[in-house]
Design an enzyme around this catalytic site. Structure first.
Site, PDB file in Angstrom:
ATOM      1  N   GLN A  90       5.611  -8.464   9.548  1.00 15.36           N
ATOM      2  CA  GLN A  90       5.045  -7.132   9.368  1.00 15.36           C
ATOM      3  C   GLN A  90       3.573  -7.230   8.961  1.00 15.36           C
ATOM      4  OE1 GLN A  90       6.895  -5.088   6.108  1.00 15.36           O
ATOM      5  NE2 GLN A  90       6.243  -3.062   6.784  1.00 15.36           N
ATOM      6  N   GLY A  91       2.691  -6.593   9.723  1.00 15.41           N
ATOM      7  CA  GLY A  91       1.273  -6.572   9.381  1.00 15.41           C
ATOM      8  C   GLY A  91       0.857  -5.185   8.920  1.00 15.41           C
ATOM      9  N   SER A 133       0.303  -4.168   4.903  1.00 12.19           N
ATOM     10  CA  SER A 133      -0.549  -4.171   3.706  1.00 12.19           C
ATOM     11  C   SER A 133      -1.830  -4.971   3.941  1.00 12.19           C
ATOM     12  CB  SER A 133       0.182  -4.800   2.527  1.00 12.19           C
ATOM     13  OG  SER A 133       1.288  -4.018   2.164  1.00 12.19           O
ATOM     14  N   GLU A 179      16.703   3.542   7.102  1.00  7.92           N
ATOM     15  CA  GLU A 179      17.610   2.700   6.317  1.00  7.92           C
ATOM     16  C   GLU A 179      17.278   2.659   4.838  1.00  7.92           C
ATOM     17  OE1 GLU A 179      20.608   0.901   7.705  1.00  7.92           O
ATOM     18  OE2 GLU A 179      20.051   2.744   8.694  1.00  7.92           O
ATOM     19  N   SER A 195       6.520   1.441  -3.894  1.00  9.50           N
ATOM     20  CA  SER A 195       6.756   1.047  -5.284  1.00  9.50           C
ATOM     21  C   SER A 195       7.535   2.137  -6.021  1.00  9.50           C
ATOM     22  CB  SER A 195       5.425   0.812  -5.997  1.00  9.50           C
ATOM     23  OG  SER A 195       4.790   2.050  -6.238  1.00  9.50           O
ATOM     24  N   ASN A 196       8.122   1.761  -7.157  1.00 10.29           N
ATOM     25  CA  ASN A 196       8.919   2.747  -7.893  1.00 10.29           C
ATOM     26  C   ASN A 196       8.070   3.925  -8.364  1.00 10.29           C
ATOM     27  OD1 ASN A 196      10.985   1.063  -7.345  1.00 10.29           O
ATOM     28  ND2 ASN A 196      11.640   0.756  -9.464  1.00 10.29           N
ATOM     29  N   GLU A 197       6.774   3.681  -8.529  1.00 14.59           N
ATOM     30  CA  GLU A 197       5.885   4.791  -8.902  1.00 14.59           C
ATOM     31  C   GLU A 197       5.711   5.745  -7.715  1.00 14.59           C
ATOM     32  OE1 GLU A 197       5.459   1.541  -9.755  1.00 14.59           O
ATOM     33  OE2 GLU A 197       6.152   2.061 -11.763  1.00 14.59           O
TER      34      GLU A 197
END
Lengths: 383, 391
Positions: free
Chosen positions: B126-127, B129, B245, B376-378
């Site tokens: 995966q490209g 980030s 998913e 992220s969880n944030e």
């Protein structure tokens, strides 16, 4: 596994919600009802009876509706949503549930019929001042007296103990713990009622050679019956907690959108919105466990273990949501005029009636090493 | 409301359990159970075994190997796979680029890539980030400029997981730097990792392992036919991919397995004259974790049941948030059970420390990633506060 309600269950929810919204349209109305004895509205109690709610879990031949734990959960959740002070869980699920579980056919008809019709309020006198959350009795003892029995000792706190027309009393006998019916006007019965912090009522019930009728036949130990019916009440309380938490969160989110400080509404502060998001997580996880525990009870699974699981999850969630709801409001959250603190008070009360989170965790911990994984899809859940 | 599985679902569960515990090589499952790194060859062997039985991409369109299962069947499939310690089908292939090509690729791309992607004949990475585009992915700066029949790609990607094994990369690139909204100028390109101008550099992690990489692009020429979907619509595909998913991201089965292992490990350690498996504080901690996990699993079942037309239920953010926290809590529990033994992370022959205790801390440190990746969880809290609570 299916989490959807059928149309009859949806109808029941709509009907109960409509009735309770009319009874408790705002905080002021509830405050005025809980401000005077018996701490709930007799008229609303009668309307619940008329709707069949007070006989919901009892067999039709005993005067009930023949419904199950799912329907009980629906009603309890709706009660929690508006903090209705009527003692549905305490009188119907717990005290009535014991009569249904243990009583003879004649006792079930005599007691559950009037309870279902709203003519008689029941209370379970079980807690004793020096112990906590035991399924057995020790400080109140029973002695045989001819064909009948006499009870002596102190029960406290007894929810709705002063208002109750009939008390279901646990007492120590030779074989263990037995259950008895005591009429409200029995000789040697002294009841001193008081307010509880959540707007409810409790009482010191002092028995002094008080005449009592043995519930059921024989004096074999009834601790297991008490345990099982208390588990059903824990599951009902879990559903009530979910209703209360959902309201507390909704009220808090509304407040964050309208209250302004520093020239902007509070929902502009991420320090607050993230905490509200965490409250949502707690509520949804607790809801899942409460629904599941109701299904376990309905399917005849291990209701005691499911009750402990529901108690643990809703205890942790209730404390989290209750405390945060007040903090995110600020000072207004602790005022009696405003609604949200009352939700916290009720959640706190539920947390201590039938065992708190640590208590439930310890009980679950006792068997945690005896199985590899928890399988909620197992048929049915067996603890 | 019904607690039990229907007889058909019971049979389905038995079928899955039997397959996973008998048809995937035991050495590979033992490697996963021991929480040791799975090799490229082992990943491929396991995924091919699943694919041969139609169990690698059940969520894809039927035409391309999907099974048209109910959400409950998919839950059971995933849960049983995790409980049996089967390496899951490579997410980059089966949950990410595969579904994107199936939904947005042209016919030629579907025929060229999908069967090989399902069978792990092509290993994708995966490209997405970049050094300055993490949670704020849309600020990515890698460019692709059209030159004749090619796109010419320049820039840098990072956190490219298992890029060292990859044959191909799917990449978000900026194709319209003048677009008014930064999301609108992004496209998705796919190309082989051995294309001239692609350089991979490993990133060493605190667990001592090599899992992620930096990828550099210097005048990489990519044929125009390797554009997936429409030019400048790459952000839509990325959102589709990341939302795909969500349910599986709770990883309930995997955490369940960790807790079951933790119970076994606790029996091996003596503390205060008795096994740790009899220590009330340890047992209560396990009980709490197990109850939280039960609540999460039930919530996952509620969410899948209510996911209409494939769109994720808004509450699926709860699954990512709590699912990652519980995975982390389980790895932390195992480190704490290992106690001083957990220091022997890189012990080799000649050490008396059991293998599970050696891997405990590296895994705990590695698992800090799960509350960071996949939104992220944030980010999840932002979604819950905004989308669900309207804040």
């Amino acid at each position: 596994m299916d989490f959807t309600y059928d149309s009859e269950q949806n109808d029941l929810r709509e009907a109960v919600r409509g009735l309770l919204q009319r009874a408790y349209p705002d905080t002021e109305r509830r405050r005025s009802v809980v401000g005077s004895d018996p701490g709930f509205d007799e008229k609303t109690w009668a309307q619940l009876a008329e709707m069949g709610v007070l006989g919901l879990p009892f067999a039709e031949e005993d005067g009930g509706m023949g419904a199950g734990p799912i329907e009980v959960g629906i009603v309890a959740e709706e009660m929690g949503r508006v903090l209705a002070p009527e003692p549905f869980v305490e009188a119907v699920v717990l005290a009535g549930g014991l009569v249904a579980a243990v009583g003879t056919a004649a006792q079930r008809t005599a007691v559950l019929g009037p309870l279902s019709e709203g003519g008689s309020v029941l209370a379970f006198a079980h807690a004793e001042p020096a112990t906590r959350w035991s399924p057995s009795a020790s400080a109140v003892t029973a002695t045989q007296d001819g064909d009948g029995w006499r009870l002596t000792g102190v029960k406290e706190p007894v929810a709705n103990g002063a208002r109750a027309d009939v008390l279901v009393v646990s007492a120590a006998v030779d074989g263990g713990t037995a259950l008895f019916l005591v009429q409200g006007d029995a000789a040697g019965l002294t009841r001193t009622g008081y307010r509880t912090h959540d707007g409810g009522r409790a009482a010191n019930v002092t028995l002094d050679g008080t005449p009592a009728e043995l519930l059921g036949e024989g004096t074999a130990d009834r601790s297991a019956d008490v345990e099982r019916v208390q588990a059903l009440a824990r599951i009902a309380h879990a559903n009530e907690s979910v209703g209360a938490m959902e309201s507390a969160l909704r009220i808090t989110a509304e407040y964050l959108k309208t209250r302004k400080q520093f020239g902007v509404t509070l929902n502009r502060f991420q320090a607050l919105t993230f905490r509200a998001a965490d409250m949502y997580v707690s509520v949804e996880l607790a809801r899942s466990t409460a629904l599941w525990a109701s299904m376990v009870a309905d399917a005849g699974g291990d209701v005691v273990a499911a009750g402990d699981r529901a108690r643990l999850q809703t205890s942790r969630a209730g404390r989290h949501v209750g405390k945060e709801a007040i903090q995110l409001h600020g000072g207004i959250g602790v005022t009696a005029e405003y609604s949200v603190g009352h939700y916290t008070s009720r959640l706190t009360a539920i947390d201590h009636v039938l065992g708190d989170g640590d208590w439930a965790a310890d009980r679950l911990a006792a068997s945690v090493d005896s199985y590899p994984t928890v399988d909620p899809l197992g048929a049915p859940y067996t603890g | 409301m019904r607690l039990q599985l229907s007889p058909e679902m019971e049979a389905f569960r038995d079928e899955m359990r039997t397959f996973f515990t008998t048809q995937v090589p035991k050495e590979i499952r033992d490697q996963v159970a021991a929480r040791r790194h799975v090799s490229r060859e082992q990943y491929i062997e396991a995924q091919r075994a699943l694919n041969a039985a139609g169990l690698a991409v059940p969520h894809w369109p039927v035409e391309w190997g999907g099974r048209d299962w109910t959400p409950l069947q998919r839950h059971i499939w995933r849960e049983e796979m995790q409980l049996a310690s089967v390496p899951e089908p490579l997410a980059f292939n089966t949950s990410m680029i595969g579904p994107v090509i199936a939904a947005f690729g042209n016919q030629e791309q579907k025929e060229r890539f999908l069967a090989k992607t399902a069978n792990l004949d092509i290993w994708w990475c995966q490209g997405f980030s970049e050094p300055d585009a993490g949670s704020d992915l849309a600020s990515l700066r890698t460019t692709a400029v059209r030159d004749g029949d090619d796109w010419v790609v320049n820039g840098q990607k990072t956190w490219t997981t298992l890029g060292q094994h990859a044959d191909w990369i799917f990449c978000l690139v900026r194709t319209d730097p003048t677009a008014e909204k930064k999301q609108r100028g992004i496209s998705m390109l796919v190309f082989p990792m051995d294309t001239p101008g692609v350089t991979l550099r490993p990133i060493q992690l605190i667990d001592g392992g090599h899992e992620v990489n930096e990828v550099f692009f210097e005048d990489v020429r990519v044929p125009a036919e390797n554009l997936v979907g429409e030019e400048n619509r790459g952000w839509d595909y990325a959102k589709f991919l990341l939302g795909n998913e969500r349910v599986g991201i709770a990883r309930v089965g995997a955490t369940k397995k960790l807790i079951a292992q933790a119970k076994e490990f606790a029996r091996e350690i003596t503390a205060g004259g008795r096994p740790l498996s009899e220590d009330p504080r340890t047992l209560a901690r396990i009980a709490e974790l197990e109850n939280e996990l039960l609540a999460l699993e039930l919530t996952a079942l509620r969410v899948v049941a209510n996911s209409a037309d494939g769109k994720p239920h808004p509450a699926s953010s709860v699954l990512k948030l709590r699912g990652s926290e519980l995975q982390q809590a389980a790895t932390e529990l195992i480190v704490d059970i290992a106690g001083p033994l957990s220091l022997a992370s890189f012990a080799d022959g000649g050490s008396a420390v059991p293998d599970w205790a050696r891997v405990a801390t590296p895994e705990y440190l590695n698992y800090r990633k799960v509350s960071i990746y996949g939104g992220s969880n944030e980010v999840q809290r932002t979604i819950i506060a905004g989308t669900i609570l309207g804040l």
